[in-house]
Design an enzyme around this catalytic site. Structure first.
Site, mmCIF file in Angstrom:
data_model
loop_
_atom_site.group_PDB
_atom_site.id
_atom_site.type_symbol
_atom_site.label_atom_id
_atom_site.label_comp_id
_atom_site.label_asym_id
_atom_site.label_seq_id
_atom_site.Cartn_x
_atom_site.Cartn_y
_atom_site.Cartn_z
ATOM 1 C CG ASP A 186 34.710 27.269 40.661
ATOM 2 O OD1 ASP A 186 34.746 28.618 41.439
ATOM 3 O OD2 ASP A 186 34.401 26.232 40.829
ATOM 4 C CB THR A 217 39.106 26.415 44.552
ATOM 5 O OG1 THR A 217 38.698 27.127 43.164
ATOM 6 C CG2 THR A 217 38.075 25.620 45.104
ATOM 7 C CB THR A 218 42.346 28.893 40.833
ATOM 8 O OG1 THR A 218 41.137 28.944 40.572
ATOM 9 C CG2 THR A 218 43.095 29.323 39.855
ATOM 10 C CG ASP A 275 32.749 30.793 44.224
ATOM 11 O OD1 ASP A 275 33.249 29.816 44.009
ATOM 12 O OD2 ASP A 275 34.047 31.272 42.534
HETATM 13 P P1 ADP Z 1 40.737 31.583 43.248
HETATM 14 O O1 ADP Z 1 39.883 29.821 42.525
HETATM 15 O O2 ADP Z 1 42.207 30.571 44.308
HETATM 16 O O3 ADP Z 1 39.956 32.118 44.290
HETATM 17 P P2 ADP Z 1 40.934 33.030 41.496
HETATM 18 O O4 ADP Z 1 40.839 33.429 39.916
HETATM 19 O O5 ADP Z 1 39.565 33.742 41.728
HETATM 20 O O6 ADP Z 1 40.784 31.966 42.159
HETATM 21 O O7 ADP Z 1 41.777 34.196 42.005
HETATM 22 C C1 ADP Z 1 42.321 34.613 42.803
HETATM 23 C C2 ADP Z 1 42.925 36.411 43.235
HETATM 24 O O8 ADP Z 1 42.423 37.237 41.874
HETATM 25 C C3 ADP Z 1 43.061 36.619 44.470
HETATM 26 O O9 ADP Z 1 44.320 36.150 45.439
HETATM 27 C C4 ADP Z 1 42.243 37.711 44.704
HETATM 28 O O10 ADP Z 1 42.689 38.545 45.376
HETATM 29 C C5 ADP Z 1 42.998 38.147 43.026
HETATM 30 N N1 ADP Z 1 42.032 39.465 42.707
HETATM 31 C C6 ADP Z 1 40.375 38.837 42.733
HETATM 32 N N2 ADP Z 1 40.525 40.467 42.117
HETATM 33 C C7 ADP Z 1 41.252 41.123 41.540
HETATM 34 C C8 ADP Z 1 42.002 42.169 40.950
HETATM 35 N N3 ADP Z 1 41.376 43.341 40.682
HETATM 36 N N4 ADP Z 1 43.013 42.580 40.855
HETATM 37 C C9 ADP Z 1 44.321 42.055 41.054
HETATM 38 N N5 ADP Z 1 43.977 40.693 41.606
HETATM 39 C C10 ADP Z 1 42.295 40.088 41.890
HETATM 40 MG MG MG Z 2 37.992 33.378 43.671
#
Ligand code: ADP
Ligand code: MG
Length: 518
Positions: A60, A93-94, A385
């Site tokens: 996270d 957040t990332t 989240d």
């Molecule tokens: P954040 O803290 O920004 O939410 P995450 O590590 O949760 O970072 O990554 C979020 C990104 O991953 C988003 O752009 C989301 O659409 C993408 N994402 C989530 N599930 C999948 C998936 N199965 N395949 C590809 N991208 C995904």
């Molecule tokens: Mg996320």
């Protein structure tokens, strides 16, 4: 001879001009670099060890940046971006941190080429407007219903240690939780509580239509399970009122002492009967219930909890519809709430009270289970989240394709719009597009694809189909429509990430003088 003029306190340190800028930019980029590898479904986790040896394992972004204990003031601004994003929306957040780092990196190149910071700041703001339009353009349909919400919840949890098997069940729980507390299209996130318990598997995580309290009965003889309970929430001490007892008696004989004690006990018994006569089955008291009163309550078959935290008592009241009572002298039926069931459960050495409210409980609890403390903690963050994104999707009613697809559309729209921008600002608008492109590029990298090939294919696919994302599949990924695998993000998360990243980057760019007190 003129006296030198001292404005700053002795020992303060001052960095100016491009030195200040490059140090701030480097700090900001370092922060973004720290979380980059955690982005997306195949993002890696970080293990953070604090000075006392406590370990946190997480994916996270907000947690990583908060736990990292960052000191540099400019870097701290990026941490704040992540924290605000976490507070407002609970996700993205990332993305926000990576994006601000990229915006700073591109700005540095422009500064080196002699573009003035003001031109960059203005260009970034114009690009942001274009970017927000592009996000609006990607919004899917107008109906954000159960299936879409579940997909949004699941997208927010992927890569967060939930496991593919449990993710869809957990998503279901989250959607049920949010739906339950939604009122007039609004969700108060405080109404969705989480309660964690280490032991059992993540699949045992459940939704309680009410609250779980870390409490045990005030007396061992109380019932441990009450169905269809009438409940009272009391914010007063349940004992003989001390003022009256202390009033001076002079006791001269054993009989008098007995009489005084009997009178006191009568009063305690009266407290218990008043509650029992009012039909109360369960009491949650935010103050102390004395042992003797508790014994009388137990005799009356009442289950009572003493010294319950005020916030817990409040949630209990919202889950059952009970009013909070300042006194128990005349309890009216209207003051009482109802619970389908209140039961005391024992897990290991701990006991807690599970309160199932009714179908219209205004408070629900995600009862999080998992094998170890680290698993439970990460699962709790994943669920929070997911609650955040489902809330955002419900309140805003807008969802966009995930997996970088919204960003690909933003890049395209901003690049196209750059032509209409005159002067050096145009370079900044283009730089903004490049920075946003880092999101799909990083997603591709993190699923093991070649980032350059991926970008080329993303552009081609977007030109052809109007939507293109990095779809994680098995051990790798491919370029395609994220809808095929049900990856969606709330539009609000994308908007906020773009806005806050731009704000942080431009704020840092405007600084040309750092004065640090010693
Ligand atoms: P954040 O803290 O920004 O939410 P995450 O590590 O949760 O970072 O990554 C979020 C990104 O991953 C988003 O752009 C989301 O659409 C993408 N994402 C989530 N599930 C999948 C998936 N199965 N395949 C590809 N991208 C995904
Ligand atoms: Mg996320």
């Amino acid at each position: 001879m003129q006296q030198p003029l001292y404005v700053l306190a002795e020992g303060s340190e001052r960095t100016r001009g491009s030195d200040a800028q490059s140090s701030n930019i480097a700090a900001g980029r370092a922060v973004a670099g720290a979380v980059r590898t955690t982005l997306g479904p195949r993002g890696m986790d970080k293990m953070l060890v604090d000075t006392s040896g406590d370990v946190v394992v997480t994916n996270d972004g907000a947690t990583i940046l908060t736990e990292m204990d960052i000191e540099h003031p400019a870097a701290q601004m990026l941490v704040e971006v992540a924290e605000t994003q976490e507070e407002e929306l609970g996700d993205g957040t990332t993305t926000a941190a990576v994006l601000s780092g990229e915006l700073l990196g591109r700005a540095e190149d422009l500064l080196e080429d002699g573009v003035h910071p003001t031109a960059i700041v203005e260009g970034y703001h114009e690009a942001l407007r274009l970017a927000l339009d592009a996000v609006d353009g990607m919004v899917i349909g107008d109906e954000v219903d159960g299936d879409l919400l579940r997909a949004v919840a699941e997208s927010a949890m992927t890569g967060k240690g939930t496991g593919d098997v449990t993710a869809d069940r957990l998503a279901e729980l989250v959607v049920d939780a949010v739906t339950q507390v939604t009122e007039d299209g609004r969700v108060d996130r405080d109404d969705i509580r989480t309660f964690t318990w280490t032991g059992g598997s993540a699949a045992a995580t459940e939704l309680v239509q009410g609250v779980v309290l870390e409490e045990e009965p005030a007396n061992d003889n109380m019932p441990r399970r009450v169905e269809d309970a009438s409940v009272a929430v009391v914010d007063a001490k349940l004992d003989v009122r001390s003022g009256e007892v202390d009033s001076e008696y002079t006791i001269t004989s054993v009989d008098q002492l007995d009489a005084a004690l009997t009178a006191e006990d009568e009063e305690r018994r009266a407290i218990a009967s008043a509650l029992s006569d009012a039909g109360v089955d369960v009491i949650v008291c935010s103050k102390k219930i004395s042992d003797r009163v508790a014994a009388h309550l137990a005799d009356a078959g009442i289950l009572a909890f003493s010294n319950v935290k005020k916030s817990d008592a409040g949630s209990f009241a919202r889950a059952t519809g009970a009013s909070r009572l300042g006194t128990v002298s005349d309890v009216e039926p209207a003051d009482l709430g109802t619970a389908r069931e209140v039961r005391v459960e024992k897990f290991g050495d701990d006991e807690f009270a599970v309160v199932e409210g009714t179908d219209d409980s205004r408070t629900v609890t995600l009862f999080v289970r998992g094998g170890t403390e680290h698993v439970v903690d990460e699962l709790e963050r994943a669920l929070e989240d997911a609650v955040g994104v489902v809330t955002a999707a419900v309140e805003d009613g807008a969802v966009v394709p995930g997996a970088g697809a919204a960003e690909v559309a933003v890049v395209d729209h901003v690049r196209a719009g750059a032509n209409a921008v005159t002067g050096r600002k145009q370079l900044a608008v283009e730089a903004f597009a490049d920075a946003v492109e880092a999101i799909p590029r990083t997603l591709a990298e993190n699923v093991g694809m070649d980032p350059i090939d991926a970008l080329v294919e993303l552009r081609a696919t977007f030109d052809r189909d109007g939507v293109a994302g990095v779809v994680a599949e098995g051990q790798s990924g491919r370029i395609g429509d994220p809808a095929e695998v049900g990856v969606y993000d709330p539009a609000a998360v994308k908007r906020e990430a773009l806005e806050s990243a731009t704000e942080a980057a431009t704020m840092i760019l405007r600084i040309d003088d750092v004065i640090a007190a010693n």
